[in-house]
Design an enzyme around this catalytic site. Structure first.
Site, mmCIF file in Angstrom:
data_model
loop_
_atom_site.group_PDB
_atom_site.id
_atom_site.type_symbol
_atom_site.label_atom_id
_atom_site.label_comp_id
_atom_site.label_asym_id
_atom_site.label_seq_id
_atom_site.Cartn_x
_atom_site.Cartn_y
_atom_site.Cartn_z
ATOM 1 C CG ASP A 215 4.503 6.628 -7.429
ATOM 2 O OD1 ASP A 215 4.429 5.389 -7.003
ATOM 3 O OD2 ASP A 215 4.649 7.639 -6.722
ATOM 4 C CD GLU A 299 2.192 2.614 -7.654
ATOM 5 O OE1 GLU A 299 2.625 2.332 -6.516
ATOM 6 O OE2 GLU A 299 1.595 3.572 -8.049
ATOM 7 C CB CYS A 366 17.542 1.463 -2.445
ATOM 8 S SG CYS A 366 18.651 2.419 -3.416
ATOM 9 C CB CYS A 369 21.856 -0.819 -3.577
ATOM 10 S SG CYS A 369 20.841 -0.152 -1.954
ATOM 11 C CB CYS A 385 19.378 3.962 0.186
ATOM 12 S SG CYS A 385 19.688 2.133 0.520
ATOM 13 C CB CYS A 388 23.872 2.527 -1.486
ATOM 14 S SG CYS A 388 22.456 3.119 -2.199
ATOM 15 C CG ASP A 395 5.905 10.613 -5.027
ATOM 16 O OD1 ASP A 395 5.634 9.787 -4.382
ATOM 17 O OD2 ASP A 395 5.552 11.839 -5.041
#
Length: 434
Positions: A215, A299, A366, A369, A385, A388, A395
């Site tokens: 990232d 990315e 997330c 989940c 999240c 969950c 990051d």
């Protein structure tokens, strides 16, 4: 497979050799400008512009009595290569895809410039058109092909044509492969030699079997899916005050005076120093990552779009212009695009993979989940999240999502097409990063 690699070294010519080299690069720059002017005439008449047509113009220039110096102070091969580079620049201008990309990344329009033809008419200089070269730009180069015919290497010296002879260079590493061409360049008063090599190797197989997600950010240059953080170098930010001071001093000089040129040279050297720091730092980081991981997922960022100005137009003024300007500087200071390019070719050399994934929702998803919500990322650094209640650094969570997206592309039918540097079977790739 074939591996193309360039080795660049500092060249140390003596005073006599430097005079000849200055004549060679000066003649190449002169021919570029003359042939470019001719090609503008051809463009105005809708004549076909290609390498053959432009290279044929070199003899006309040499036969011109006003340009007699070209016969004694130039190299025929380097002039041809320079004109071929000009033809390549024209082909990029005529490429519709290049203009489509330019339209995507369109920035604030500038005042149009014009070139006056021999008959007095003017044509508007458009984006992507080749530009005239100036000595004051501080950068010149010539390229010689057929290395075995014109040049040779003896230890830490290279034999160059046109009576230059053996020139010492700082050979910091061995040159591996067959040398196909040599480029002599001058930048800010320093000379460099670059050897373009080619070698045949068996299909490489990466020694590692691990995969990692990256990232990219500003406060942290890289956050990995392993939980590691790499700090940015921020070479521009570190030298910003010094650069601003030099530019203020330049503003007080008489335009194009000798003092103005000296001051401008100082600014160019500082810009080069900033770029060298960034380049060196990114090389060290990318080499370390490439050696350690068979698959790298990152990315696919559109840096040009992300660093657009927020100033807007005269009718519709932009918002938060100063803040966006500072953000743009920070984005460009990181060198994300350069870093991804380095990772791509280094993975290709080692038989690894670079997967470029869509960055959409990677910071809002997330990693436990897979629930997507804007409220998941409460602050710049904290991720929690809402479904969950998984809590992590934002990051780090994004890096895990990027790695998962990379595995998804790899597993998909016909995956590996985007960002895949090597022609390998999908089954082999899955086995490598299993």
């Amino acid at each position: 497979m074939k591996i193309n690699k360039a080795y660049k070294f500092r060249l140390e010519p003596n005073a006599e050799q430097e005079v000849i080299l200055n004549n060679l690069v000066g003649s190449a720059r002169f021919v570029w400008n003359q042939v470019l002017a001719i090609s503008f005439e051809m463009f105005a008449k809708d004549a076909f512009i290609n390498a053959t047509n432009l290279v044929n113009k070199i003899m006309d220039l040499k036969n011109n009595p006003d340009f007699a110096f070209l016969k004694s102070s130039s190299n025929a091969v380097s002039l041809q290569q320079k004109v071929r580079d000009l033809a390549s620049a024209w082909s990029r201008f005529f490429d519709p895809k290049a203009h489509a990309r330019l339209k995507e990344n369109k920035k604030k329009p500038r005042k149009p410039k014009f070139f006056k033809l021999a008959d007095g008419t003017e044509i508007q200089l458009r984006p992507l058109m080749p530009k005239f070269k100036r000595k004051s730009d501080g950068s010149d180069s010539i390229r010689l092909v057929q290395f075995d015919k014109y040049c040779r290497i003896e230890g830490n010296r290279v034999k160059l044509p046109n009576g230059i002879g053996l020139v010492k260079f700082r050979k910091s590493q061995d040159i591996i492969g067959t040398i196909k061409n040599v480029t002599i360049s001058k930048k800010l008063g320093c000379w460099y030699v670059s050897f373009g090599t080619e070698r045949e190797v068996e299909q490489p197989r990466h020694p590692s079997k691990s995969a990692i997600g990256l990232d990219m950010g500003i406060s942290k240059l890289l956050t990995t899916s392993n939980g590691e953080y790499i700090k940015p170098k921020n070479s521009f930010k570190a030298n910003q005050m010094k650069l601003a001071k030099l530019q203020r001093q330049l503003n007080r000089k008489v335009l194009f005076s000798q003092n103005w040129k000296k001051q401008n040279r100082k600014i160019q050297k500082l810009h080069s120093h900033i770029a060298n720091i960034r380049h060196d730092y990114l090389h060290k980081i990318t080499t370390s990552i490439s050696k350690s991981h068979a698959m790298i997922a990152c990315e696919d960022l559109k840096v040009a779009n992300m660093s657009k100005s927020a100033s807007g137009t005269v009718e519709n003024k932009g918002r938060h212009v100063k803040a966006k300007s500072g953000l743009n500087k920070s984005i460009l200071d990181q060198g994300w695009g350069m870093m991804v390019d380095m990772l791509e070719y280094k993975q290709q050399w080692r038989g690894g993979l670079l997967m470029k994934v869509n960055p959409r929702y990677t910071s809002q998803t997330c990693s436990e989940c897979k629930h997507i919500a804007v409220d998941n990322r409460q602050t710049q650094s904290k991720f929690e999240c809402v479904k969950c209640r998984y809590v992590a650094n934002a990051d780090f969570n994004a890096a895990r999502n990027i790695l998962a997206a990379g595995h998804a592309v790899l597993s998909a039918e016909g995956g590996c097409s985007k960002g895949r540097p090597l022609k390998q079977k999908t089954s082999d790739l899955r086995e490598k990063v299993a």
